[in-house]
Design a protein around this motif. Structure first.
Motif, short mmCIF file in Angstrom:
data_model
loop_
_atom_site.label_atom_id
_atom_site.label_comp_id
_atom_site.label_asym_id
_atom_site.label_seq_id
_atom_site.Cartn_x
_atom_site.Cartn_y
_atom_site.Cartn_z
N ARG A 110 8.20 4.91 6.75
CA ARG A 110 7.96 5.07 8.19
C ARG A 110 6.52 4.73 8.55
O ARG A 110 6.24 4.08 9.58
CB ARG A 110 8.30 6.49 8.63
CG ARG A 110 9.80 6.78 8.65
CD ARG A 110 10.10 8.11 9.31
NE ARG A 110 9.60 9.25 8.53
CZ ARG A 110 10.29 9.86 7.57
NH1 ARG A 110 11.50 9.43 7.23
NH2 ARG A 110 9.79 10.91 6.94
N VAL A 111 5.57 5.15 7.71
CA VAL A 111 4.16 4.83 7.94
C VAL A 111 3.95 3.32 7.86
O VAL A 111 3.25 2.72 8.70
CB VAL A 111 3.26 5.56 6.93
CG1 VAL A 111 1.83 5.02 6.98
CG2 VAL A 111 3.26 7.06 7.21
N MET A 112 4.55 2.68 6.86
CA MET A 112 4.39 1.24 6.69
C MET A 112 4.96 0.48 7.89
O MET A 112 4.34 -0.48 8.39
CB MET A 112 5.06 0.78 5.40
CG MET A 112 4.82 -0.68 5.07
SD MET A 112 5.26 -1.09 3.35
CE MET A 112 7.03 -0.81 3.41
N GLU A 113 6.12 0.91 8.38
CA GLU A 113 6.71 0.23 9.54
C GLU A 113 5.84 0.42 10.78
O GLU A 113 5.69 -0.50 11.59
CB GLU A 113 8.13 0.76 9.78
CG GLU A 113 9.13 0.34 8.72
CD GLU A 113 9.23 -1.16 8.58
OE1 GLU A 113 9.19 -1.87 9.61
OE2 GLU A 113 9.33 -1.66 7.44
N ALA A 114 5.27 1.62 10.94
CA ALA A 114 4.39 1.86 12.10
C ALA A 114 3.14 0.99 12.02
O ALA A 114 2.67 0.46 13.04
CB ALA A 114 4.01 3.34 12.15
N ARG A 116 2.92 -1.90 10.48
CA ARG A 116 3.35 -3.29 10.72
C ARG A 116 3.51 -3.55 12.22
O ARG A 116 3.22 -4.65 12.70
CB ARG A 116 4.65 -3.58 9.99
CG ARG A 116 4.50 -3.69 8.47
CD ARG A 116 5.80 -4.09 7.81
NE ARG A 116 6.18 -5.42 8.21
CZ ARG A 116 7.39 -5.79 8.64
NH1 ARG A 116 8.34 -4.87 8.77
NH2 ARG A 116 7.66 -7.03 8.95
N ARG A 117 3.96 -2.55 12.96
CA ARG A 117 4.09 -2.73 14.41
C ARG A 117 2.74 -2.91 15.08
O ARG A 117 2.64 -3.56 16.14
CB ARG A 117 4.84 -1.54 15.03
CG ARG A 117 6.34 -1.54 14.73
CD ARG A 117 7.09 -0.57 15.63
NE ARG A 117 6.73 0.81 15.38
CZ ARG A 117 7.33 1.60 14.49
NH1 ARG A 117 8.31 1.12 13.74
NH2 ARG A 117 6.96 2.86 14.35
N VAL A 123 -4.86 1.06 6.98
CA VAL A 123 -4.95 2.12 5.97
C VAL A 123 -5.44 1.60 4.63
O VAL A 123 -4.96 0.57 4.13
CB VAL A 123 -3.56 2.78 5.77
CG1 VAL A 123 -3.65 3.90 4.72
CG2 VAL A 123 -3.04 3.33 7.09
N GLN A 124 -6.39 2.33 4.06
CA GLN A 124 -6.73 2.20 2.65
C GLN A 124 -6.31 3.51 1.98
O GLN A 124 -6.68 4.59 2.44
CB GLN A 124 -8.23 1.98 2.44
CG GLN A 124 -8.64 1.96 0.95
CD GLN A 124 -10.12 1.72 0.75
OE1 GLN A 124 -10.73 0.92 1.46
NE2 GLN A 124 -10.71 2.42 -0.21
N ARG A 334 7.83 -6.79 -0.49
CA ARG A 334 6.49 -6.63 0.09
C ARG A 334 6.36 -7.43 1.38
O ARG A 334 6.53 -8.64 1.37
CB ARG A 334 5.43 -7.09 -0.91
CG ARG A 334 4.00 -6.84 -0.44
CD ARG A 334 3.02 -7.67 -1.26
NE ARG A 334 3.10 -7.35 -2.66
CZ ARG A 334 2.21 -6.64 -3.34
NH1 ARG A 334 1.16 -6.15 -2.72
NH2 ARG A 334 2.36 -6.42 -4.64
N PRO A 335 6.05 -6.76 2.50
CA PRO A 335 5.85 -7.49 3.76
C PRO A 335 4.63 -8.43 3.69
O PRO A 335 3.69 -8.19 2.93
CB PRO A 335 5.63 -6.38 4.79
CG PRO A 335 6.23 -5.16 4.18
CD PRO A 335 6.00 -5.31 2.70
N GLU A 336 4.67 -9.45 4.49
CA GLU A 336 3.58 -10.44 4.48
C GLU A 336 2.24 -9.80 4.82
O GLU A 336 1.20 -10.25 4.34
CB GLU A 336 3.90 -11.55 5.49
CG GLU A 336 2.93 -12.70 5.46
CD GLU A 336 3.33 -13.82 6.40
OE1 GLU A 336 2.45 -14.57 6.84
OE2 GLU A 336 4.55 -13.95 6.68
N LEU A 337 2.25 -8.74 5.63
CA LEU A 337 1.00 -8.06 6.00
C LEU A 337 0.22 -7.59 4.79
O LEU A 337 -1.01 -7.52 4.81
CB LEU A 337 1.32 -6.87 6.91
CG LEU A 337 0.14 -6.01 7.41
CD1 LEU A 337 -0.77 -6.85 8.31
CD2 LEU A 337 0.65 -4.79 8.16
#
Length: 339
Positions: A110-114, A116-117, A123-124, A334-337
């Motif tokens: 959920r954090v990763m999707e947020a 990405r939006r 975040v580090q 792994r998303p492109e981001l």
């Protein structure tokens, strides 16, 4: 930023958070503590005492919205991380989040999707071993290829004692999580399966705590990582790693300082705490985060790294319970981001 100085809100003022407040106030350049937040208001006031312009809060969102805050350092307990990260995203603030990113893969996803939006990294994740000089030297040695292909990583992770709230699951989620990230980073390989071997608990382990354990990690490149996790060893804090490769081996973690021989004995100092053993690594990690943030960049371990560690640890907890070899299954690529 005020005169180029990064104003940081520190969320959580327990042992780790208080150490980061000290670090930001007295060690790190280019930053200052602008706000702190903790459910324990008195503890937060005590940690913030003497820091000019630092406001004190019990609500993390209020601390992030306080005047002069440009970035957030999250050092609260793992279950509180997801809400704090999402609050930081609402303000589009850069974050250094202590591990774990979240204790469970669902929260990490959920954090990763947020993030990405948002369309950009914010975040580090605080996998500070990547900033330890010995780990960095070992990484460079393995990447250089001089020793050939890595076959094994032998890891030891020992604490003198565990806190009263420590659970058997936390052996994996809070302790072995460091070896999970270090192994992925050192080897450049994903972890594909986990198995946990559980000897009879030490007589010094608190009742109900299955300590010690041996965690076996398999990687996509055919290497095997074994982690001895022993959080009530009694003698001190010790983290070691040996890489065994096709043409040689290299080990780190024996940095005990001078070895003294006197009176018929040989002895050396053993750190009693992670804040001592990895003090320089934490300093370098936070300084690197401050430097990158002031340049408008986000570097270091990413939300993806935090997500993968959470998935591996979830598999490790299942392996603890069942005694079986558990495959690691990521819900997405792994998303492109995070490429």
């Amino acid at each position: 930023m005020t005169h180029g100085t990064l104003g940081v809100a520190v969320i959580g003022t327990g042992k780790m958070g208080a150490d980061h407040v000290r670090r930001l106030s007295t060690v790190i350049g280019g930053a200052r503590v602008a706000a702190v937040a903790d459910l324990d208001a008195e503890r937060a006031k005590s940690v913030a005492a003497g820091i000019d312009g630092c406001t004190v809060h019990t609500d993390p969102a209020a601390a992030m919205a306080a005047p002069g805050v440009d970035a957030v350092l999250i050092a609260s307990s793992g279950p509180a991380h997801e809400a704090a990260l999402l609050d930081a995203f609402k303000l589009d603030l850069p974050v250094l989040c202590e591990k774990p990113l979240t204790p469970d893969p669902g929260g990490a996803l959920r954090v990763m999707e947020a993030e990405r939006r948002l369309g950009h990294r914010r975040v580090q994740v605080g996998f500070m071993r990547r900033y330890d000089t010995e780990y960095a030297d070992l990484k460079a040695l393995l990447d250089g290829g001089e020793l050939g292909r890595p076959l094994f990583l032998h890891c030891r992770h020992r604490n003198a004692s565990s806190p009263s709230f420590f659970t058997t699951e936390m052996l994996i989620r809070d302790s072995v999580a460091h070896e999970v990230d270090a192994a992925r980073w050192l080897l450049g390989q994903e972890i594909t399966a986990v198995q946990v071997l559980r000897p009879r608990p030490s007589s010094y382990a608190p009742e109900g705590l299955g300590d010690p354990q041996l965690v076996l990690l398999e990687t996509a490149g055919g290497a095997v990582v074994d982690v001895e996790i022993f959080v009530n060893c009694g003698f001190g804090y010790e983290v070691r790693c040996e890489a065994v490769c096709e043409r040689g081996a290299a080990s780190i973690g024996a940095g005990t300082g001078p070895v003294v021989r006197t009176g018929g004995r040989v002895g050396a100092r053993i750190p009693q705490d992670f804040t001592v053993r990895f003090a320089d690594a934490y300093d370098r990690e936070v300084q690197a985060w401050v430097n990158a943030t002031r340049r408008g960049r986000v570097e270091g371990p990413s939300t993806w790294d935090g997500y993968v560690a959470s998935v591996v640890c979830e598999a490790g907890v299942r392996a603890q319970r069942t005694g079986e070899r558990v495959p690691v299954e990521l819900e997405r690529e792994r998303p492109e981001l995070y490429a």
